[in-house]
Design a protein around this motif. Structure first.
Motif, PDB file in Angstrom:
ATOM      1  N   UNK A   7      30.944  53.447  38.686  1.00 40.17           N
ATOM      2  CA  UNK A   7      30.989  52.078  39.187  1.00 40.17           C
ATOM      3  C   UNK A   7      32.331  51.875  39.882  1.00 40.17           C
ATOM      4  N   UNK A   8      32.292  51.866  41.193  1.00 38.01           N
ATOM      5  CA  UNK A   8      33.519  51.750  41.976  1.00 38.01           C
ATOM      6  C   UNK A   8      33.212  51.003  43.276  1.00 38.01           C
ATOM      7  N   UNK A   9      33.026  49.681  43.172  1.00 34.96           N
ATOM      8  CA  UNK A   9      32.631  48.898  44.355  1.00 34.96           C
ATOM      9  C   UNK A   9      33.788  48.660  45.316  1.00 34.96           C
ATOM     10  N   UNK A  10      34.098  49.638  46.135  1.00 31.45           N
ATOM     11  CA  UNK A  10      35.268  49.546  47.018  1.00 31.45           C
ATOM     12  C   UNK A  10      35.117  48.492  48.112  1.00 31.45           C
ATOM     13  N   UNK A  11      33.903  48.161  48.497  1.00 29.57           N
ATOM     14  CA  UNK A  11      33.699  47.184  49.562  1.00 29.57           C
ATOM     15  C   UNK A  11      33.117  45.869  49.043  1.00 29.57           C
ATOM     16  N   UNK A  12      33.260  45.595  47.756  1.00 31.26           N
ATOM     17  CA  UNK A  12      32.712  44.376  47.168  1.00 31.26           C
ATOM     18  C   UNK A  12      33.441  43.152  47.722  1.00 31.26           C
ATOM     19  N   UNK A  13      32.667  42.157  48.170  1.00 30.04           N
ATOM     20  CA  UNK A  13      33.243  40.930  48.714  1.00 30.04           C
ATOM     21  C   UNK A  13      32.434  39.746  48.192  1.00 30.04           C
ATOM     22  N   UNK A  14      32.869  39.177  47.079  1.00 32.42           N
ATOM     23  CA  UNK A  14      32.145  38.069  46.452  1.00 32.42           C
ATOM     24  C   UNK A  14      32.042  36.867  47.384  1.00 32.42           C
ATOM     25  N   UNK A  15      33.099  36.594  48.143  1.00 32.17           N
ATOM     26  CA  UNK A  15      33.066  35.446  49.062  1.00 32.17           C
ATOM     27  C   UNK A  15      32.002  35.626  50.131  1.00 32.17           C
ATOM     28  N   UNK A  16      31.816  36.846  50.615  1.00 37.24           N
ATOM     29  CA  UNK A  16      30.782  37.107  51.622  1.00 37.24           C
ATOM     30  C   UNK A  16      29.402  36.906  51.015  1.00 37.24           C
TER      31      UNK A  16
END
Length: 63
Positions: A7-16
């Protein structure tokens, strides 16, 4: 069980994600706190199978 190190969400963007939901007419968002295989997506002392064992800092920064 899935290895927490995967589990390594390098491009995670909660705001998007939330912005897209709002643009689509959503009025609320439900945060899922547990992965389907039992990985706790929060830091916990009850099991070693949790997000603190993930190399991704993004998930930990949420907490």
């Amino acid at each position: 069980m899935e290895d927490p190190k995967l589990v390594n969400p390098v491009d995670f963007d909660a705001k998007q994600i939330v912005g897209a939901a709002k643009a689509g007419g959503f009025r609320g968002v439900v945060i899922v706190a547990k992965h389907h295989d039992g990985l706790c997506i929060w830091p916990t002392k009850t099991t070693e199978h949790n997000i603190t064992k993930s190399p991704g800092r993004v998930a930990m920064e949420i907490w």
